[in-house]
Each structure stands twice: as structure tokens, then as C-alpha cells.
Design a protein around this motif. Structure first.
Motif, short mmCIF file in Angstrom:
data_model
loop_
_atom_site.label_atom_id
_atom_site.label_comp_id
_atom_site.label_asym_id
_atom_site.label_seq_id
_atom_site.Cartn_x
_atom_site.Cartn_y
_atom_site.Cartn_z
N GLY A 152 3.03 13.64 -12.51
CA GLY A 152 2.72 12.71 -13.61
C GLY A 152 1.73 11.63 -13.22
O GLY A 152 0.89 11.22 -14.02
N MET A 153 1.82 11.17 -11.97
CA MET A 153 0.92 10.11 -11.52
C MET A 153 -0.43 10.67 -11.09
O MET A 153 -1.39 9.93 -10.93
N GLY A 154 -0.46 11.98 -10.88
CA GLY A 154 -1.71 12.61 -10.48
C GLY A 154 -2.54 13.06 -11.67
O GLY A 154 -3.65 13.55 -11.52
N SER A 155 -1.99 12.90 -12.88
CA SER A 155 -2.72 13.34 -14.06
C SER A 155 -3.72 12.28 -14.50
O SER A 155 -3.63 11.11 -14.12
N LEU A 156 -4.65 12.72 -15.32
CA LEU A 156 -5.67 11.82 -15.84
C LEU A 156 -4.99 10.73 -16.68
O LEU A 156 -5.24 9.54 -16.53
N ASN A 157 -4.08 11.17 -17.59
CA ASN A 157 -3.25 10.21 -18.33
C ASN A 157 -1.89 10.16 -17.65
O ASN A 157 -1.08 11.06 -17.81
N LYS A 158 -1.68 9.12 -16.89
CA LYS A 158 -0.46 9.05 -16.08
C LYS A 158 0.78 8.97 -16.98
O LYS A 158 0.81 8.21 -17.95
N ALA A 194 5.96 8.37 -1.62
CA ALA A 194 6.20 9.57 -0.82
C ALA A 194 4.93 10.01 -0.07
O ALA A 194 4.52 11.17 -0.13
N ASP A 195 4.31 9.05 0.59
CA ASP A 195 3.14 9.33 1.41
C ASP A 195 1.89 9.76 0.64
O ASP A 195 0.95 10.27 1.24
N CYS A 196 1.89 9.58 -0.66
CA CYS A 196 0.67 9.84 -1.43
C CYS A 196 0.16 8.49 -1.93
O CYS A 196 0.94 7.65 -2.37
N SER A 197 -1.16 8.29 -1.88
CA SER A 197 -1.67 7.02 -2.40
C SER A 197 -2.20 7.17 -3.82
O SER A 197 -2.74 8.21 -4.19
N PHE A 198 -2.00 6.10 -4.57
CA PHE A 198 -2.44 6.07 -5.96
C PHE A 198 -3.17 4.76 -6.19
O PHE A 198 -2.86 3.75 -5.57
N SER A 199 -4.14 4.80 -7.09
CA SER A 199 -4.74 3.55 -7.52
C SER A 199 -4.87 3.55 -9.02
O SER A 199 -5.05 4.59 -9.65
N MET A 200 -4.69 2.37 -9.58
CA MET A 200 -4.81 2.22 -11.03
C MET A 200 -5.72 1.05 -11.33
O MET A 200 -5.68 0.04 -10.65
N ARG A 201 -6.51 1.22 -12.38
CA ARG A 201 -7.40 0.13 -12.80
C ARG A 201 -6.65 -0.82 -13.71
O ARG A 201 -5.65 -0.44 -14.34
#
Ligand code: AVJ
Length: 347
Positions: A78-84, A317-324
Motif C-alpha cells: 500500500g505504501m509502495g503504490s502511487l496512491n498510498k 520493516a527496513d524499507c524507506s519511504f518518503s512523502m511530500r
């Protein structure tokens, strides 16, 4: 004002509130198709439909509900999608279930109150439709506060309560059991959205599915239809479904129901991020997010989002995410249909 509306009566856009229906999926409509209408000028609500299920069961195995892997999969994808987006079932950890309880007691959150009113007002009329000595199966029982109206009036052989929030469910059922010591009760920790196999007594005696709270409204039309089929398969031949759903109504009523000034719904929404941090070892800065509620007119649904107040970066879980700044994680839909639209969906 509470009224009973005949099945043949046409309900025009937005004028109705409370309904009980019966139908047989894929077969001819069940004889009982009843509409109960609650119109206090504010809370239009459509609760109860009764569904007679003629199909044969297709038993499947219930998967683990609150699994680490399930949460991990849904959050990462879900967080890896274009629309989270994260599916709303993950709201309901112990803390989230408690917060939802608080929501149901808010003056702005009308559904729980309306449903209880309709259920207790029409209980004498509903009970004969439920048959004798069937197994009552509640999907998403939570605190099971409406169930006592049924248990106190209908003759059921057993009560099976399904909920994704196991510990919370077991506590609720323990107190319900104390209230009704003669009725065998079984809490089942499971995700009712997945195909499930119910105890064989359900198929032997026939089941009464109980699905109040407008939880069906969380799903898209296609997913809602699928879920009703899943219920039909699990409940088996000669079963009934008592369904409660909210109706389309004015935005001025809908928005505060999902965005209360006390901030309880905000805490409920934000708890999802706390949960991810707790269970998946995330470092999401929760204070960087804001509870946001939108009325999506085109799709006729309330949407809940978590909106980034500024650019943020975090790890889960060891994956990085960024949000604007301004970007959102879509956490829930609550569809609001008219009676006619629900008729069509159920047909
Ligand atoms: C339990 C799914 C029916 O959509 O009204 C309440 C959940 N979310 N406030 C709903 C909810 C925000 C609720 N359901």
C-alpha cells in the motif's frame, strides 16, 4: 420517526433511512423484504436486510487474522503504490478497537445509535424471520453491543462471533456470556473478508448472519458483492443475513460523524501509524500526519486519509519511504448509497 416501508415502495434519492431485506443470491428474491425507516430529520439510516441463502457451501480454511505477515504485506504494497493506501482492517488492534468504541459513543457518530433504535423497535417483527434454533454468526462483532438485543429475543442455538481483533473480542464475548449463560458462545479471531469455514453446526442448523454497523460500506461495490457471496458460502443452505447499512445523507451530517471536534476519529485514524511503528518496527513520525476527511461526491463515499503536514521520510520493516507535503495515505472508504442503489447491489 420510525416507519416500516413496504418492499414495493419506491424510495427516492436520500429520503429513507432504515431497511430490512431478504433475498436469495442468484435465485428468486426471498419473501421477506422489509424496509424500516428511521427519520429523525438528521440520521438517515438503513439497517436490516434478511437474506435467504440457497447455495451450497464451499468450505475453506480461515486464515490467521492479525498476522504480522498480513500487516507487513498490506503496508509495504500500500505504501509502495502511487496512491498510498492501507486497508481499514488494520485499524483494529486492541487500541484501535477501543477507539472505535469511543467513536460509537460520540454524539456526531449516528450509525450505532440509529441501528440500535431500529433493531430494538422492530425486534418483535424481525425475530420471527430469524427462525428457531439457528446459529447466530456475527461478522466483525467488536464489542457486540447490538447482539444482546437479538440474543435476548430470538431463539438461537449458539452464537459465533468473528472479529479480527482477538483479545478485544474475547473480552466482549466474556461479558455477553455472563449476560446470557445458557447460550453457547464462541469467539473466532479471523478476517471475515477472507473465505472462512464455520463450525459444522452452522450448516446443520442453518445460520443467521449478523452484519450490522455499515461495515459493508467500507467496500467497493464489487468487493461488497463478493463478501455477500463469501457469507453465503460460509452460512450455507437455509441461512439468513441480517445486514445494517448507512444511507446517503447530507454532507453536513456525514463530515462531523467522521471528523468529530473531540478528535476521537483523528486518534483512531492516526493509531494506524502507531500500530505500524509498534508491530513492524517503523519510525513514522506520527505528528507529521493529520487526520483528513473528504466527501467524495462522484463515488458517494466518505474518505479518510492521513495527510503529511510537510515532507517526511521514514522506514518501515527496513524499507524507506518518503512523502511530500500534502500527500496522503488513504485509510478508509465509507460508501453511502440510497435504498435503490443498495437494492441493486443486493440483487
Ligand atoms: C465500522 C466501518 C462502519 O465506516 O462508519 C468510523 C468505521 N471509521 N469512523 C464506518 C469508522 C471512522 C465505521 N465502520
Amino acid at each position: 420517526m420510525l416507519t416500516r416501508v413496504g418492499s414495493s415502495e419506491k424510495n427516492s434519492y436520500g429520503d429513507t433511512v432504515a431497511v430490512a431485506f431478504a433475498f436469495s443470491p442468484g435465485m428468486e428474491p426471498f419473501k421477506h423484504r422489509q424496509t424500516y425507516r428511521l427519520d429523525d430529520g438528521v440520521s438517515q439510516y438503513l439497517p436490516f436486510r434478511l437474506m435467504r441463502n440457497p447455495s451450497f457451501p464451499a468450505p475453506t480454511v480461515a486464515p490467521a487474522a492479525n498476522s504480522y505477515l498480513g500487516l507487513l504485506r498490506d503496508v509495504l504494497s500500500g505504501m509502495g503504490s502511487l496512491n498510498k493506501a492501507i486497508p481499514p482492517r488494520w485499524f483494529y488492534d486492541q487500541e484501535g478497537s477501543k477507539l472505535f468504541e469511543d467513536i460509537t459513543r460520540l454524539p456526531q457518530y449516528y450509525p450505532t445509535r440509529c441501528e440500535r433504535t431500529i433493531l430494538s423497535t422492530y425486534i418483535r417483527e424481525i425475530v420471527p424471520l430469524l427462525g428457531h434454533n439457528k446459529v447466530l454468526v456475527e461478522f466483525g462483532a467488536g464489542s457486540a453491543t447490538k447482539t444482546s438485543v437479538l440474543l435476548g429475543n430470538a431463539l438461537v442455538s449458539e452464537y459465533i462471533a468473528i472479529d479480527i481483533s482477538g483479545e478485544f473480542l474475547r473480552e466482549s464475548i466474556a461479558s455477553l456470556q455472563a449476560q446470557f449463560p445458557h447460550i453457547p458462545m464462541r469467539p473466532v479471531e479471523a478476517d471475515f473478508l477472507r473465505p472462512m469455514e464455520l463450525p459444522h453446526t452452522v450448516l446443520q442448523r442453518g445460520g443467521i448472519g449478523f452484519f450490522p454497523g455499515s461495515t459493508l460500506g467500507n467496500l467497493s461495490e464489487a468487493a461488497a458483492v463478493n463478501l455477500l457471496r463469501t457469507f453465503g458460502d460460509a452460512l450455507g443452505h437455509d441461512s439468513i443475513l441480517l445486514l445494517g447499512v448507512d444511507l446517503l445523507k447530507d454532507e453536513a451530517i456525514l463530515l462531523p460523524a467522521y471528523d468529530d471536534p473531540q478528535g476521537v476519529t483523528a486518534r483512531f485514524n492516526l493509531n494506524l501509524l502507531h500500530r505500524i511503528n509498534r508491530e513492524l518496527g517503523g519510525d513514522i513520525p506520527v505528528s507529521a500526519f493529520k487526520h483528513e476527511v473528504r466527501w467524495n461526491e462522484g463515488l458517494s463515499r466518505i474518505e479518510m486519509h492521513l495527510r503529511a503536514r510537510y515532507d517526511v521520510q521514514f522506514r518501515v520493516a527496513d524499507c524507506s519511504f518518503s512523502m511530500r507535503e500534502g500527500e496522503t495515505i488513504h485509510t478508509e472508504n465509507s460508501y453511502k448509497y440510497t435504498v435503490m442503489e443498495y437494492d441493486r447491489l443486493l440483487d
